[in-house]
Design a protein around this motif. Structure first.
Motif, mmCIF file in Angstrom:
data_model
loop_
_atom_site.group_PDB
_atom_site.id
_atom_site.type_symbol
_atom_site.label_atom_id
_atom_site.label_comp_id
_atom_site.label_asym_id
_atom_site.label_seq_id
_atom_site.Cartn_x
_atom_site.Cartn_y
_atom_site.Cartn_z
ATOM 1 N N ILE A 188 36.965 38.876 46.672
ATOM 2 C CA ILE A 188 38.426 38.971 46.565
ATOM 3 C C ILE A 188 39.008 37.633 46.117
ATOM 4 O O ILE A 188 39.717 37.541 45.109
ATOM 5 N N LEU A 189 38.677 36.561 46.863
ATOM 6 C CA LEU A 189 39.272 35.257 46.566
ATOM 7 C C LEU A 189 38.776 34.713 45.234
ATOM 8 O O LEU A 189 39.550 34.214 44.429
ATOM 9 N N GLY A 190 37.460 34.844 45.007
ATOM 10 C CA GLY A 190 36.900 34.354 43.754
ATOM 11 C C GLY A 190 37.562 35.034 42.572
ATOM 12 O O GLY A 190 37.954 34.378 41.600
ATOM 13 N N GLY A 191 37.734 36.343 42.664
ATOM 14 C CA GLY A 191 38.343 37.087 41.571
ATOM 15 C C GLY A 191 39.778 36.658 41.307
ATOM 16 O O GLY A 191 40.182 36.475 40.163
ATOM 17 N N ILE A 192 40.546 36.464 42.392
ATOM 18 C CA ILE A 192 41.955 36.096 42.216
ATOM 19 C C ILE A 192 42.065 34.658 41.698
ATOM 20 O O ILE A 192 42.800 34.379 40.756
ATOM 21 N N LEU A 193 41.301 33.740 42.323
ATOM 22 C CA LEU A 193 41.452 32.322 41.976
ATOM 23 C C LEU A 193 40.948 32.024 40.573
ATOM 24 O O LEU A 193 41.470 31.165 39.881
ATOM 25 N N SER A 194 39.897 32.760 40.133
ATOM 26 C CA SER A 194 39.382 32.509 38.794
ATOM 27 C C SER A 194 40.243 33.192 37.745
ATOM 28 O O SER A 194 40.023 33.006 36.551
ATOM 29 N N GLY A 195 41.192 33.997 38.186
ATOM 30 C CA GLY A 195 42.053 34.685 37.234
ATOM 31 C C GLY A 195 41.389 35.906 36.625
ATOM 32 O O GLY A 195 41.894 36.503 35.692
ATOM 33 N N LEU A 196 40.242 36.293 37.196
ATOM 34 C CA LEU A 196 39.521 37.448 36.675
ATOM 35 C C LEU A 196 40.307 38.725 36.947
ATOM 36 O O LEU A 196 40.379 39.612 36.114
ATOM 37 N N PHE A 197 40.869 38.833 38.158
ATOM 38 C CA PHE A 197 41.766 39.962 38.396
ATOM 39 C C PHE A 197 42.958 39.589 39.274
ATOM 40 O O PHE A 197 42.942 38.574 39.961
ATOM 41 N N THR A 198 43.982 40.451 39.227
ATOM 42 C CA THR A 198 45.202 40.237 40.014
ATOM 43 C C THR A 198 44.923 40.610 41.469
ATOM 44 O O THR A 198 43.930 41.296 41.757
ATOM 45 N N PRO A 199 45.795 40.206 42.407
ATOM 46 C CA PRO A 199 45.594 40.592 43.808
ATOM 47 C C PRO A 199 45.465 42.104 43.985
ATOM 48 O O PRO A 199 44.628 42.567 44.762
ATOM 49 N N THR A 200 46.263 42.887 43.246
ATOM 50 C CA THR A 200 46.173 44.345 43.376
ATOM 51 C C THR A 200 44.792 44.830 42.948
ATOM 52 O O THR A 200 44.161 45.644 43.642
#
Lengths: 161, 433
Positions: free
Chosen positions: B227-239
């Motif tokens: 979750i955090l890696g995806g959001i922080l790397s900009g790979l995906f949005t929080p949703t």
């Protein structure tokens, strides 16, 4: 009384099934959107709008369910300290207030929705009345559940006498 | 006039026991009808537009992800891991409880869910091992408030919708250090109480046991990283991250642990729908209410009051705001508090120029909202754990929670004066300037 209960129980079952199905569809829509960005499986421009509208529909199907089950958060600590009859009366007051809100939303929805038939959504191009109808349907279903709960409260008050 | 009516009516309805959604909706409706602020269909319209947003979708998804993790038996695995980590300290199950809350916080975004899930398992176990029931319930409640402070968090998602200057990623990371500080402090408090009351002391079960528990709960520990890696790397949005968390939970449940059934999945979805509706419905109605307050000039009035107080130090001003929120938190549900009060508070910062960082304030609000879950009469976590107890009444739980609550409140006020602690991680990761 039995008829009111029957209708309310039936409405509850239908709402539960639809709310669950709509949340599952919401989930699938967002998943598809993510996959479509990385895999060549088609365009995903429509998904944002669809996911939002599906969510609003499942939320308003769930509002009456949560009300019937007493899951909407409220400060009941004060009420719970009252003697039984007073507590029953306060409960009836609360149900009546909620009934007022439900009837108000139904009434305003019936006035407002026809105006939205000509307004189209940005990406799908459907009339905005379709997504907005969720609030109206939710309000009607809420009224159904509250009417049942009012009947119950009145019955309990009569029994105490 | 309208303003006075709105506020008084809201207070009356709350004390009558109206659900918060309706305690905000009904006064708004009446003022639309009686004072003709705007055409009444605006209420209907806003019930839709208030929740018509893609970022809000993260709320039902994070709730569903938390429910799924509980359904597939992650809770037991996390408790075993916590036991391997801290089970040898005096008052072992209390520390296990606290550390398990911290680990569970990385999966679920809601404190009430944490106290229900962990409490059902740990309170009976603690009582069986000779802990007092009130103490066991208090530890569970006090530690579950870190759930939404440590990411992911539903409270954070909603806060960022109210104050768009703060990003979800930054506010997620801002919660990590305060969350860990809360847990460490709670362990210290629990240690001293355990020593005075002579609670058991577990034994160190060996390094092998620790490795085994890490391996067993690896599936759960990976989830916050995704979750955090995806959001922080900009790979995906929080949703999208929340949706991937759900998909991940389903995959782990079906393929790795083989504990998820189709029936269980449907049950989780049904429960998630109703639980998230109670949150989103409050959001819809509270936004109508908050819009009316702003139209009627509540924020302007508040700015005048604050200016007349002549508070020179911005940090003292933060303390004052936190005290206000703590008092309101005794009576008002947290998210309603964010939606109604934060828009009123944000304009106040102009009085201090740029001295208060929006992110610092945001994190303090997240903390105070969740600590308020421990303050009666509306302390949702207190009720959740009391329901699990067999003998202890609410009064007993409140009393036993006091030392833990005092520590958390103290930490909150210390953090008012030390923005660098809160902002350290987001700045390190270059999430803010």
């Amino acid at each position: 009384m039995r008829v009111v209960r029957g209708i309310a129980d039936w409405a509850l079952r239908v709402s539960e099934v639809l709310a669950t199905a709509l949340l599952a569809l919401t989930l699938l829509t967002v998943l598809y959107a993510i996959l479509a960005r990385y895999l060549p499986i088609g365009r995903a421009g429509w998904t944002g709008e669809v996911a939002r509208y599906l969510m609003i529909w499942f939320v308003y199907f769930s509002v009456p369910i949560a009300y019937r089950r007493g899951q909407h958060v409220g400060l009941t600590a004060v009420r719970d300290r009252l003697p039984v009859t007073a507590r029953n009366i306060v409960e009836l007051v609360v149900h009546s207030g909620v009934l007022f809100a439900g009837v108000f939303l139904t009434w305003q929805g019936l006035i407002y929705l026809p105006k939205l038939m000509r307004q189209r959504s940005a990406s799908l191009g459907i009339p905005m009345a379709y997504p907005y109808a969720a609030v109206l349907v939710g309000a009607i279903l809420l009224v159904v559940q509250v009417v049942y709960l009012v009947f119950e409260s009145v019955k309990r008050l009569k029994e105490r006498r | 006039m309208t303003l006075l009516f709105l506020i008084l009516c809201f207070i009356c309805l709350i004390f009558l026991g109206f659900p918060f959604a309706f305690a905000t909706l009904i006064p708004s409706t009446i003022s639309f009808l009686a004072f003709e602020v705007a055409p009444p269909f605006v209420v209907f319209q806003r019930m839709f537009t208030s929740i018509d947003s893609f970022p809000i979708l993260a709320v039902p998804m994070f709730i569903l992800a938390g429910l799924l993790m509980n359904e597939i038996g992650i809770t037991q695995r996390i408790v075993r891991l916590a036991d391997a980590l801290v089970g040898y300290i005096r008052g072992s199950l209390a520390h296990v409880n606290i550390v398990a809350s911290m680990l569970f916080a990385g999966i679920s975004g809601s404190a009430v869910a944490d106290s229900a899930g962990l409490g059902a398992m740990l309170i009976p176990a603690m009582v069986k091992n000779g802990y007092d029931e009130d103490f066991s319930a208090a530890v569970t409640a006090a530690s579950s408030v870190v759930g939404p402070i440590i990411p992911p968090s539903i409270t954070v998602v909603i806060y960022c919708l109210v104050d768009p200057r703060v990003s979800v990623g930054a506010l997620f990371m801002a919660g990590v250090i305060p969350g860990i500080l809360i847990c460490l402090g709670l362990m210290v408090v629990a240690y001293f109480i355990a020593r005075r009351r002579g609670y058991e002391r577990g034994r160190w079960k060996g390094f092998k046991n620790l490795v085994r528990s890490v391996r067993e709960s690896f599936g759960a520990l990976l989830m916050p990283l995704i979750i955090l890696g995806g959001i922080l790397s900009g790979l995906f949005t929080p949703t999208e991250a929340s949706t991937i968390a759900v998909a991940y939970g389903i995959l782990v449940g079906f393929l790795a642990y083989r504990t998820l059934t189709f029936k269980g999945l449907v049950r989780c979805i049904a429960k998630a729908a109703v639980t998230s509706c109670t949150i989103l419905f409050i959001m819809a109605t509270a936004k109508v209410f908050s819009w009316l307050l702003s139209v009627e000039g509540a924020a302007r009035g508040l700015v005048n009051v604050i200016q007349s107080l002549n508070i020179a130090n911005p940090y003292l001003f933060l303390v004052l705001l936190m005290l206000i929120l703590l008092v309101f938190g005794c009576f008002i549900e947290g998210l309603a508090e964010i939606i109604i009060l934060v828009p009123l508070f944000v304009p106040l910062f102009k009085v201090f120029g740029g001295a208060i960082s929006p992110l610092h304030f945001a994190e303090l609000v997240i903390m105070v909202i969740n600590i308020s879950l421990l303050t009666p009469p509306l302390g949702l976590c207190l009720y959740t754990v009391t329901n699990i107890c067999e003998k202890t009444r609410l009064e007993g739980v409140i009393k036993a929670t006091m030392p833990f609550f005092l520590y958390e409140a103290l930490l909150l006020f210390v953090l008012c004066f030390t923005p660098s602690v809160v902002i350290f991680l987001p700045r390190l990761l270059r999430l803010i300037k």
